[in-house]
Design an enzyme around this catalytic site. Structure first.
Site, PDB file in Angstrom:
ATOM      1  N   SER A 170       0.799  -1.234   0.000  1.00 32.93           N
ATOM      2  CA  SER A 170       0.000   0.000   0.000  1.00 32.93           C
ATOM      3  C   SER A 170       0.830   1.282   0.000  1.00 32.93           C
ATOM      4  O   SER A 170       0.262   2.378  -0.078  1.00 32.93           O
ATOM      5  CB  SER A 170      -0.958   0.011   1.201  1.00 32.93           C
ATOM      6  OG  SER A 170      -2.032  -0.881   0.975  1.00 32.93           O
ATOM      7  N   LYS A 208       0.067   3.742  -2.706  1.00 30.37           N
ATOM      8  CA  LYS A 208      -0.921   4.819  -2.594  1.00 30.37           C
ATOM      9  C   LYS A 208      -0.284   6.205  -2.542  1.00 30.37           C
ATOM     10  O   LYS A 208      -0.957   7.222  -2.768  1.00 30.37           O
ATOM     11  CB  LYS A 208      -1.792   4.584  -1.363  1.00 30.37           C
ATOM     12  CG  LYS A 208      -2.686   3.337  -1.460  1.00 30.37           C
ATOM     13  CD  LYS A 208      -3.488   3.121  -0.195  1.00 30.37           C
ATOM     14  CE  LYS A 208      -4.523   2.001  -0.332  1.00 30.37           C
ATOM     15  NZ  LYS A 208      -3.919   0.652  -0.430  1.00 30.37           N
ATOM     16  N   SER A 249      -5.770   3.385   4.689  1.00 30.61           N
ATOM     17  CA  SER A 249      -5.235   2.691   3.511  1.00 30.61           C
ATOM     18  C   SER A 249      -6.328   1.954   2.747  1.00 30.61           C
ATOM     19  O   SER A 249      -6.212   0.775   2.415  1.00 30.61           O
ATOM     20  CB  SER A 249      -4.122   1.700   3.912  1.00 30.61           C
ATOM     21  OG  SER A 249      -3.365   1.312   2.789  1.00 30.61           O
TER      22      SER A 249
END
Length: 512
Positions: free
Chosen positions: A57, A60, A122
């Site tokens: 993640s 991101k 997230s």
């Protein structure tokens, strides 16, 4: 783990010589780690920092960066409503897209809300929502991600916009991206510094537990975690102390708690290194150790400086200057400064532009302060010069025949090696393929040979074959021009004995 400890041990041994900062105190579980000075971009520590790994993640970060690009462009605002598609609504409830923060199909949420969901709990589906809104589809958005990564100079490849499946990036590039994001769009810290976020009646903790469930880290204001099986436990953290920022990247650590323990060590190390390097920069001085008593055109001159007072290795911008102008290929924006390091300028003066040659070496620190040394040497006011000779002074030829001419160049300059433009000319015009921008004269001697074929349609009469050395308008060298008169006569006018010789050498003396 053995290889990592060995690497740390080797680094510790090397650091005794002062060439790199000592890393013996570090003991972490991550497969890769990178620490950066968040203000200057200087590398403070790297372990497998250039190995591409799965960021999970942490993907991101680039997704959010592109959202901020759109905010800057004015195509969206933080209050712009984003409508949730069926695709996004389904994935927002799918555990394969962590974290599953449910979004309602057909509902709208502001860009600011989705940014909070992307960077704090997230939420992967929130990334897809922004991707669809900006680019029309996730695949089109991922194409933009890869183009943006290339523009930013990142070593990264993206296949999705959220990290629920593998993408690849190096720790160094993840740190670079984080620095660029903070420098360009500091508003992101408004989001990443929050310990949690309330949405639809649920409070979501920031996945960066150094902001909530763990002991807080002084000065921490973000940045982003990442976890999937292929990635292990990853996190990028950043903090500010005494006005200085450190960015630390951990990739493929062994547990949720361990990645933050690793990060805490790396951030501590980074601040310690900044303190030591700042002190070292302040104590650095520069002195000239080698230079000639005088210089003259085309005589190679060397200038050497030494860096003193360096207590800890660091990087800075270095540049050599001559007469106030930066010397090409003698500048380095990432110059590695170590104790007693030297730098040498090899310079060749080509024009007589004044009485002295003014030379400077400048070391520019990240805060803009300079450590410099200046020196001047007298310029001898005598250009280099050469004499020369042809093997002929004049010749008589007829169309279709060949003529081989050699030239010898000599001088008394006592310069080992000089390179000058040189070439052959016919009636004042350069002969194609017979010019050289760097004709080499070694120990004041050189020679050149040219075989000319008289064109079958050459006009009868006297023509000039010439060889030149040096530019015509230079103040640093006197141009040498050697020439011979070539008389072209009709074939039928030559006697039989002339035909056998082809060329009659009338005189073998110097020409100028």
């Amino acid at each position: 783990m053995y290889k990592k400890l060995l690497a740390v041990f080797v680094a510790a041994v090397i650091c005794m010589s002062g060439s790199i900062p000592c890393a013996l105190a570090l003991s972490f579980e991550a497969a890769s780690a990178f620490v950066m000075d968040g203000d200057t971009g200087e590398e403070l520590y790297s372990y497998n920092g250039d190995v591409a790994r799965v960021p999970a993640s942490m993907t991101k970060v680039l997704t959010a960066y592109i959202v901020y690009q759109e905010l800057e462009a004015g195509t969206i605002t933080l209050d712009t409503p984003v409508k949730i598609s069926h695709n996004v609504a389904v994935k927002s409830r799918d555990s394969n897209y962590p974290t599953a923060v449910p979004l309602t199909e057909g509902a709208t949420y502001t860009v600011d809300t989705l940014l909070h969901l992307i960077m704090i709990p997230s939420a992967s589906a929130s990334c897809i929502a922004m991707a669809e809104h900006i680019s029309g589809s996730e695949s089109a958005f991922v194409t933009r991600m890869n183009a943006t990564a290339k523009e930013l100079g990142l070593n990264a490849t993206y296949y999705n916009c959220h990290g629920a499946q593998p993408n690849y990036i190096t720790p160094r590039s993840q740190a670079m991206l984080t620095k660029i994001f903070i420098d360009t769009y500091p508003d992101i810290l408004r989001i990443t510094s929050k310990s949690g976020f309330s949405f639809n009646g649920t409070y979501y903790n920031n996945t960066n537990h150094m902001l909530n469930t763990m002991a807080p880290y002084e000065g921490l204001d973000g940045f982003k975690t990442g976890t999937i099986s292929q990635a292990g436990y990853c996190v990028t953290t950043t903090a500010v102390r005494n006005g200085r920022r450190v960015i630390a990247v951990v990739m493929k650590s062994t547990s949720d708690a361990q990645r933050f323990a690793d990060s805490r060590q790396l951030l501590d190390y980074g601040f310690d290194q900044i303190q030591k390097r700042d002190a070292s920069r302040a104590s650095t001085s520069v002195s000239v150790t080698t230079q000639l008593d005088s210089v003259r055109p085309y005589q190679p001159a060397s200038f050497t400086v030494q860096l003193n007072g360096v207590s800890a290795a660091y990087t800075a911008k270095a540049q050599w200057y001559v007469n106030g102008e930066a010397v090409t290929n003698y500048g380095n924006s990432n110059f590695q400064v170590t104790a007693n390091k030297t730098s040498t300028l090899n310079y060749t003066l080509r024009e007589l532009t004044g009485d002295t040659l003014n030379v400077a070496f400048v070391l520019t620190m990240p805060d803009g302060t300079e450590k410099r040394v200046d020196t001047s040497v007298p310029i001898e006011q005598r250009p280099i010069s050469y004499t020369g000779s042809f093997n002929i002074r004049s010749a008589q030829v007829y169309p279709g025949k060949t003529l081989t001419v050699t030239v010898d160049v000599t001088g008394e300059n006592e310069i080992y090696r000089v390179q000058l433009p040189a070439g052959w000319q016919w009636d004042g015009q350069s002969i194609a393929g017979y010019s050289n921008d760097a004709f080499t004269i070694l120990n004041d001697k050189a020679s050149s040979q040219y075989t000319i074929k008289i064109p079958s349609d050459a006009q009868p009469g006297t023509h000039t074959l010439a060889f030149f050395v040096g530019p015509a308008d230079s103040t640093g060298v006197e141009q040498l021009v050697l020439s011979a008169d070539i008389e072209v006569v009709p074939l039928e006018s030559l006697e039989e004995d002339a035909l056998e010789e082809t060329v009659e050498v009338l005189e073998n003396t110097e020409a100028a």
